[in-house]
Design a protein around this motif. Structure first.
Motif, short mmCIF file in Angstrom:
data_model
loop_
_atom_site.label_atom_id
_atom_site.label_comp_id
_atom_site.label_asym_id
_atom_site.label_seq_id
_atom_site.Cartn_x
_atom_site.Cartn_y
_atom_site.Cartn_z
N ASP A 91 0.91 -1.23 -0.09
CA ASP A 91 -0.07 -0.03 0.00
C ASP A 91 0.80 1.18 0.15
O ASP A 91 0.66 2.18 -0.80
CB ASP A 91 -0.85 -0.01 1.35
N GLY A 92 1.82 1.44 0.94
CA GLY A 92 2.69 2.53 0.88
C GLY A 92 3.34 2.79 -0.08
O GLY A 92 3.33 4.21 -0.81
N GLY A 93 3.92 1.79 -0.82
CA GLY A 93 4.82 2.18 -1.96
C GLY A 93 4.04 2.28 -3.26
O GLY A 93 4.28 3.26 -3.96
N TYR A 94 3.01 1.65 -3.26
CA TYR A 94 2.05 1.91 -4.33
C TYR A 94 1.56 3.38 -4.33
O TYR A 94 1.45 3.98 -5.26
CB TYR A 94 0.82 0.92 -4.51
N ALA A 95 0.89 3.75 -3.10
CA ALA A 95 0.21 5.03 -3.15
C ALA A 95 1.44 6.20 -3.40
O ALA A 95 1.01 7.02 -4.10
CB ALA A 95 -0.05 5.36 -1.64
N ALA A 96 2.57 6.01 -2.82
CA ALA A 96 3.55 7.21 -3.20
C ALA A 96 3.86 7.22 -4.65
O ALA A 96 4.15 8.19 -5.14
CB ALA A 96 4.93 6.92 -2.37
N PHE A 97 4.17 5.78 -5.18
CA PHE A 97 4.32 5.75 -6.58
C PHE A 97 3.49 6.43 -7.49
O PHE A 97 3.74 7.15 -8.37
CB PHE A 97 4.68 4.47 -6.87
N VAL A 98 2.30 6.17 -7.12
CA VAL A 98 0.82 6.77 -8.17
C VAL A 98 0.88 8.24 -8.15
O VAL A 98 0.63 8.74 -9.14
CB VAL A 98 -0.26 5.94 -7.61
N ARG A 99 1.25 8.43 -6.79
CA ARG A 99 0.89 10.22 -6.92
C ARG A 99 2.04 10.81 -7.21
O ARG A 99 1.55 11.82 -8.08
CB ARG A 99 1.04 10.41 -5.04
N ALA A 100 3.10 10.17 -7.34
CA ALA A 100 4.25 10.96 -8.05
C ALA A 100 4.17 10.80 -9.63
O ALA A 100 4.37 11.78 -10.30
CB ALA A 100 5.82 10.29 -7.59
N LEU A 101 3.67 9.54 -10.00
CA LEU A 101 3.42 9.29 -11.41
C LEU A 101 2.10 10.29 -11.71
O LEU A 101 2.29 10.87 -13.06
CB LEU A 101 3.05 8.03 -11.59
N LEU A 102 1.08 10.41 -11.31
CA LEU A 102 0.06 11.43 -11.67
C LEU A 102 0.68 12.65 -11.82
O LEU A 102 0.33 13.57 -12.62
CB LEU A 102 -1.03 10.99 -10.65
N ALA A 103 1.52 13.27 -10.97
CA ALA A 103 2.04 14.54 -10.93
C ALA A 103 2.76 14.89 -12.10
O ALA A 103 2.58 16.03 -12.82
CB ALA A 103 2.88 14.90 -9.69
N ARG A 104 3.60 13.71 -12.31
CA ARG A 104 4.57 13.97 -13.61
C ARG A 104 3.62 13.86 -14.82
O ARG A 104 3.96 14.62 -15.98
CB ARG A 104 5.71 12.94 -13.57
N ALA A 105 2.65 13.09 -15.17
CA ALA A 105 1.90 12.98 -16.15
C ALA A 105 1.06 14.16 -16.43
O ALA A 105 0.95 14.48 -17.42
CB ALA A 105 0.86 11.45 -16.18
N ALA A 106 0.32 14.77 -15.38
CA ALA A 106 -0.37 15.87 -15.62
C ALA A 106 0.56 17.02 -15.87
O ALA A 106 0.03 17.91 -16.83
CB ALA A 106 -0.93 16.07 -14.10
N ALA A 107 1.68 17.21 -15.36
CA ALA A 107 2.59 18.34 -15.82
C ALA A 107 3.17 18.12 -17.17
O ALA A 107 3.21 19.26 -17.93
CB ALA A 107 3.97 18.22 -14.88
#
Length: 193
Positions: A91-107
Motif C-alpha cells: 500500500d505505502g509504496g504503491y500510493a507514493a508511486f501513483v501520486r508521483a506518477l500522476l503529478a509527472r503525467a499531469a505536468a
C-alpha cells in the motif's frame, strides 16, 4: 530538475508471472517486464483510471490503469502475487508511486484525463448484477426459513453478509467520476505511509 534518487515500484501482477518494475525518470516512465524494457514518455499518457479492485472478501486491492496515446494500457496494482494464494500488500509504496506518477503525467500532459472507478456502463451492470445476486440469496434464505430449513437459512445468512458488504464496497468505491491528479480520492487509493 532531477531527483536525487529515482522513484521506483515493483509488483508481480499475476500469481505465476514475471515481476514488473517501474521507475520514474525525469521525462518518462521506465517499465521492465522481465522480458522487455520500455520508456513511456509522460506526455503520451492520456488517461489515468484509479479503481478499487479487491481479490477476495478480506483484501483491499487497488489498481491504476493508464491509457497511452497509442491505445495500449498499462496496469499497476498494490498487490504483488507470490503464489496463487499468497500476495503482499504494498500500500505505502504503491500510493507514493501513483501520486508521483500522476503529478509527472499531469505536468507533461495538461489534458490528462483522470477518472475514478469503472466506466459508467460497466459500473451500472456490476451494481445491478451484485444487487440481484444478494437479493436472490436473501429470497432463498427466506424461502428456506418458511419451509423449516433453518440450517440452509443460516448458511445463506453467513454467506450473504460478507457478499453484501463486498458488493456495497465495490459499488460505492468504484462510483464513476473524475479527480484532480494532485488529489486522488481515498476511496480508490490505499492510505499513504
Amino acid at each position: 530538475m532531477q531527483d536525487a534518487a529515482p522513484i521506483a515500484y515493483a509488483h508481480r501482477p499475476k500469481p505465476f508471472g514475471y515481476e514488473v518494475s517501474y521507475r520514474l525518470d525525469p521525462d518518462a516512465l521506465f517499465v521492465d517486464t522481465g522480458r522487455k524494457q520500455e520508456r513511456i514518455p509522460y506526455r503520451s499518457i492520456v488517461l489515468a483510471r484509479l479503481a478499487y479492485a479487491p481479490t477476495n472478501f478480506t483484501t483491499k486491492g487497488y489498481r491504476l490503469t493508464l491509457l497511452l496515446a497509442d491505445r495500449r494500457t498499462l496496469k499497476i496494482a498494490n498487490l504483488s502475487w507470490k503464489t496463487y494464494f499468497e500476495f503482499d500488500r504494498q500500500d505505502g509504496g504503491y500510493a507514493a508511486f501513483v501520486r508521483a506518477l500522476l503529478a509527472r503525467a499531469a505536468a507533461a500532459n495538461p489534458r490528462l484525463a483522470c477518472r475514478t472507478g469503472t466506466p459508467p456502463v460497466l459500473w451500472g451492470l456490476a451494481a445491478a448484477a451484485g444487487a440481484l445476486v444478494v437479493a436472490g440469496l436473501i429470497a432463498m434464505g427466506l424461502a428456506a426459513t418458511q419451509r423449516g430449513g433453518l440450517t440452509v437459512a443460516l448458511l445463506v445468512i453467513l454467506f450473504v453478509a460478507p457478499l453484501g458488504w463486498q458488493v456495497h464496497a465495490m459499488v460505492t468505491r468504484n462510483w464513476p467520476g473524475s479527480f484532480d491528479p494532485g488529489a486522488p480520492p481515498q476511496r480508490v487509493m490505499p492510505a499513504p505511509g
